[in-house]
Motif scaffolding. Structure first.
Motif, mmCIF file in Angstrom:
data_model
loop_
_atom_site.group_PDB
_atom_site.id
_atom_site.type_symbol
_atom_site.label_atom_id
_atom_site.label_comp_id
_atom_site.label_asym_id
_atom_site.label_seq_id
_atom_site.Cartn_x
_atom_site.Cartn_y
_atom_site.Cartn_z
ATOM 1 N N LEU A 2 -4.808 10.811 7.726
ATOM 2 C CA LEU A 2 -4.076 11.941 7.140
ATOM 3 C C LEU A 2 -4.566 12.264 5.734
ATOM 4 O O LEU A 2 -4.516 13.425 5.301
ATOM 5 N N LEU A 3 -5.052 11.250 5.031
ATOM 6 C CA LEU A 3 -5.532 11.482 3.663
ATOM 7 C C LEU A 3 -6.755 12.383 3.626
ATOM 8 O O LEU A 3 -7.052 12.988 2.585
ATOM 9 N N GLU A 4 -7.471 12.473 4.729
ATOM 10 C CA GLU A 4 -8.643 13.352 4.782
ATOM 11 C C GLU A 4 -8.259 14.813 4.566
ATOM 12 O O GLU A 4 -9.097 15.642 4.221
ATOM 13 N N GLN A 5 -6.977 15.141 4.786
ATOM 14 C CA GLN A 5 -6.504 16.519 4.612
ATOM 15 C C GLN A 5 -6.160 16.823 3.154
ATOM 16 O O GLN A 5 -5.821 17.959 2.831
ATOM 17 N N SER A 6 -6.255 15.816 2.299
ATOM 18 C CA SER A 6 -5.876 15.984 0.896
ATOM 19 C C SER A 6 -7.121 15.916 0.015
ATOM 20 O O SER A 6 -8.035 15.128 0.284
ATOM 21 N N PRO A 7 -7.196 16.718 -1.036
ATOM 22 C CA PRO A 7 -8.365 16.659 -1.928
ATOM 23 C C PRO A 7 -8.420 15.337 -2.688
ATOM 24 O O PRO A 7 -7.406 14.657 -2.867
ATOM 25 N N GLN A 8 -9.620 14.977 -3.133
ATOM 26 C CA GLN A 8 -9.792 13.761 -3.917
ATOM 27 C C GLN A 8 -8.971 13.858 -5.204
ATOM 28 O O GLN A 8 -9.055 14.853 -5.930
ATOM 29 N N SER A 9 -8.166 12.838 -5.468
ATOM 30 C CA SER A 9 -7.336 12.837 -6.669
ATOM 31 C C SER A 9 -6.847 11.416 -6.913
ATOM 32 O O SER A 9 -6.977 10.532 -6.059
ATOM 33 N N ARG A 10 -6.278 11.203 -8.084
ATOM 34 C CA ARG A 10 -5.709 9.899 -8.393
ATOM 35 C C ARG A 10 -4.583 9.571 -7.416
ATOM 36 O O ARG A 10 -4.446 8.419 -6.976
ATOM 37 N N GLU A 11 -3.790 10.573 -7.040
ATOM 38 C CA GLU A 11 -2.683 10.361 -6.112
ATOM 39 C C GLU A 11 -3.200 9.919 -4.749
ATOM 40 O O GLU A 11 -2.659 9.000 -4.131
ATOM 41 N N ARG A 12 -4.263 10.569 -4.281
ATOM 42 C CA ARG A 12 -4.835 10.182 -2.989
ATOM 43 C C ARG A 12 -5.366 8.752 -3.041
ATOM 44 O O ARG A 12 -5.171 7.974 -2.098
ATOM 45 N N HIS A 13 -6.032 8.391 -4.130
ATOM 46 C CA HIS A 13 -6.573 7.040 -4.259
ATOM 47 C C HIS A 13 -5.443 6.001 -4.248
ATOM 48 O O HIS A 13 -5.580 4.931 -3.646
ATOM 49 N N ALA A 14 -4.329 6.315 -4.905
ATOM 50 C CA ALA A 14 -3.211 5.373 -4.950
ATOM 51 C C ALA A 14 -2.613 5.163 -3.562
ATOM 52 O O ALA A 14 -2.311 4.031 -3.165
ATOM 53 N N VAL A 15 -2.442 6.247 -2.806
ATOM 54 C CA VAL A 15 -1.886 6.125 -1.451
ATOM 55 C C VAL A 15 -2.863 5.372 -0.551
ATOM 56 O O VAL A 15 -2.466 4.502 0.237
ATOM 57 N N ALA A 16 -4.166 5.694 -0.680
ATOM 58 C CA ALA A 16 -5.181 4.993 0.125
ATOM 59 C C ALA A 16 -5.165 3.498 -0.179
ATOM 60 O O ALA A 16 -5.227 2.652 0.726
ATOM 61 N N GLY A 17 -5.072 3.169 -1.460
ATOM 62 C CA GLY A 17 -5.028 1.761 -1.835
ATOM 63 C C GLY A 17 -3.796 1.056 -1.299
ATOM 64 O O GLY A 17 -3.873 -0.085 -0.831
ATOM 65 N N GLN A 18 -2.656 1.742 -1.358
ATOM 66 C CA GLN A 18 -1.420 1.137 -0.855
ATOM 67 C C GLN A 18 -1.500 0.914 0.658
ATOM 68 O O GLN A 18 -0.983 -0.084 1.167
ATOM 69 N N LEU A 19 -2.134 1.815 1.376
ATOM 70 C CA LEU A 19 -2.328 1.623 2.808
ATOM 71 C C LEU A 19 -3.155 0.370 3.077
ATOM 72 O O LEU A 19 -2.868 -0.400 4.010
ATOM 73 N N HIS A 20 -4.177 0.140 2.259
ATOM 74 C CA HIS A 20 -4.966 -1.086 2.421
ATOM 75 C C HIS A 20 -4.126 -2.327 2.112
ATOM 76 O O HIS A 20 -4.291 -3.371 2.768
ATOM 77 N N LEU A 21 -3.219 -2.228 1.135
ATOM 78 C CA LEU A 21 -2.358 -3.369 0.843
ATOM 79 C C LEU A 21 -1.443 -3.676 2.022
ATOM 80 O O LEU A 21 -1.247 -4.843 2.388
ATOM 81 N N GLY A 22 -0.874 -2.622 2.613
ATOM 82 C CA GLY A 22 -0.046 -2.833 3.795
ATOM 83 C C GLY A 22 -0.841 -3.469 4.918
ATOM 84 O O GLY A 22 -0.367 -4.392 5.600
ATOM 85 N N ALA A 23 -2.073 -2.986 5.098
ATOM 86 C CA ALA A 23 -2.929 -3.529 6.154
ATOM 87 C C ALA A 23 -3.264 -4.995 5.890
ATOM 88 O O ALA A 23 -3.399 -5.789 6.827
ATOM 89 N N SER A 24 -3.389 -5.380 4.616
ATOM 90 C CA SER A 24 -3.722 -6.775 4.298
ATOM 91 C C SER A 24 -2.601 -7.715 4.722
ATOM 92 O O SER A 24 -2.859 -8.826 5.212
ATOM 93 N N ILE A 25 -1.351 -7.294 4.555
ATOM 94 C CA ILE A 25 -0.220 -8.143 4.930
ATOM 95 C C ILE A 25 -0.093 -8.229 6.449
ATOM 96 O O ILE A 25 0.210 -9.290 7.007
ATOM 97 N N ILE A 26 -0.326 -7.105 7.117
ATOM 98 C CA ILE A 26 -0.294 -7.118 8.584
ATOM 99 C C ILE A 26 -1.382 -8.036 9.119
ATOM 100 O O ILE A 26 -1.158 -8.838 10.035
#
Length: 394
Positions: free
Chosen positions: A227-251
């Protein structure tokens, strides 16, 4: 078959195991845990870890809350929180009725600010205040969004649904949290905000994580990244992308996939280097600190308690960090300390979590199990531990 009088998690596991017609050895054939551990958990001599509870719930085809005893109704009633859940449930149910003719909503900027204030209350663990204010704010923003639709209002409404989810999870109403996430998606699609939709997928993944459905959780995280591919590159996008990786690390940690854990944490660190402490982005608390905190959690999930404590020693909580997130870290640290035989340090961590976020800690299943474990580890129970045990209703 009635529930046992000693309603700790291990006793509930024994109760539901017997209802399923399984012996202890029969259950251990269905879960990746030893017969010795199961017998100690059922007898109350060892705490039931979240991963064991999730595995047993999945094997017995029941909800995790059937084993943890959530929601803890007696404590909720003492804190005057139980009565506030029904209005939230009703507000979530009335999402599709359109504008309420009895409501005259405030101007959009004030409604957006009200939605943000609810997020802030939850992260400050002012759960009673947030639960009290949420239904009315949700109804007011719903009416405003139907009368004068705008991306801003739909996003604010989506935020209130997220607050409903956060409250439901913290109070142990997981069925309600799932409804709130469905409503969040409904409003986020009208706001046309892919970042909101990605955050919702992250939160859905954590729901399945709690239930032991790790493959589904991983798929949801991947969907959020898409879904992030639909959003332009920005600090907000990077933060959400990073948080998704954190969630994936715990899973991945719960699934004992160490390579995946390392890869996801590495990706998250690369995003954190770009964003810095991004506590202002969708209330995610993303940044370098959260990456280290998730490394602690991942090691705890993999039962690498020494490594968890090494990572925990690196954590320096920023002053503006969400109290709810900081308290969760101390609960994780306490579990690692208890498992490493450092009972006194574990007790101090639980006390710190309680001071930071008393209501959240009281209803945190991991905190309760850690306190129970400390009781059994202590030859002479300290007065402060006695007090904590009584406080959470053990």
């Amino acid at each position: 078959m009635p529930l046992p009088d000693d309603e700790h998690t291990g006793a509930r596991i024994a109760h539901h195991r017997k209802r399923a017609g399984l012996t202890q050895r029969g259950l251990t054939q269905k879960v990746p845990y030893s017969y010795s551990l199961l017998t100690q958990v059922e007898s109350g001599h060892k705490p039931a870890s979240p991963d064991l509870v999730a595995a047993v719930a999945k094997a017995l085809c029941i909800d995790v809350t059937a084993l943890t005893g959530q929601p803890y109704v007696t404590e909720l009633q003492k804190d005057r929180l139980a009565a506030l859940v029904r209005p939230i449930r009703e507000a979530l149910d009335l999402y599709d009725l359109g504008a309420d003719p009895a409501i005259t909503p405030r101007p959009t900027p004030q409604l957006v600010a009200a939605a943000q204030a609810l997020c802030q209350q939850v992260r400050a663990t002012k759960l009673h205040d947030a639960a009290l204010d949420l239904p009315g704010t949700m109804a007011e923003i719903t009416t405003a969004a139907y009368r004068t639709p705008s991306s801003e209002l739909w996003a604010a409404l989506s935020s209130t649904y997220r607050t409903a989810h956060d409250l439901a999870v913290k109070l142990g109403y997981y069925d309600l949290s799932t409804v709130a996430l469905d409503r969040m998606d409904w409003a986020a699609s009208r706001a046309s905000d892919p970042l909101l939709s990605a955050v919702r997928q992250y939160m859905r993944a954590l729901v399945y994580f709690r239930e032991g459905e790790y493959t589904i959780g991983q798929r949801l995280v991947a969907s959020g990244q898409g879904l992030l591919e639909q959003s332009p590159q920005s600090r907000e996008r990077h933060a959400v992308a990073g948080q998704l990786h954190l969630g994936a690390s715990i899973i991945a940690a719960r699934a004992h996939d160490e390579d995946a854990v390392k890869n996801h944490l590495t990706e998250a660190r690369s995003y954190a280097d770009r964003t810095g402490e991004a506590t202002d982005v969708h209330w995610l608390s993303f940044g370098p600190t959260n990456v280290t905190v998730h490394a602690v959690s991942a090691h705890v999930e993999m039962r690498h308690y020494g490594e968890a404590l090494q990572e925990a020693a690196k954590v320096r909580i920023p002053q503006d960090w969400a109290v709810s997130r900081a308290a969760h870290f101390y609960v994780d640290q306490a579990r690692a300390q208890m498992e490493a035989g450092r009972s006194e340090a574990a007790l101090k961590s639980i006390v710190t979590a309680r001071k930071l976020a008393p209501q959240q800690t009281r209803y945190h299943a991991g905190a309760r199990e850690t306190i129970r474990g400390l009781i059994h580890l202590s030859r002479r129970t300290p007065d402060s531990l006695d007090h904590l045990a009584a406080w959470v209703g053990l």
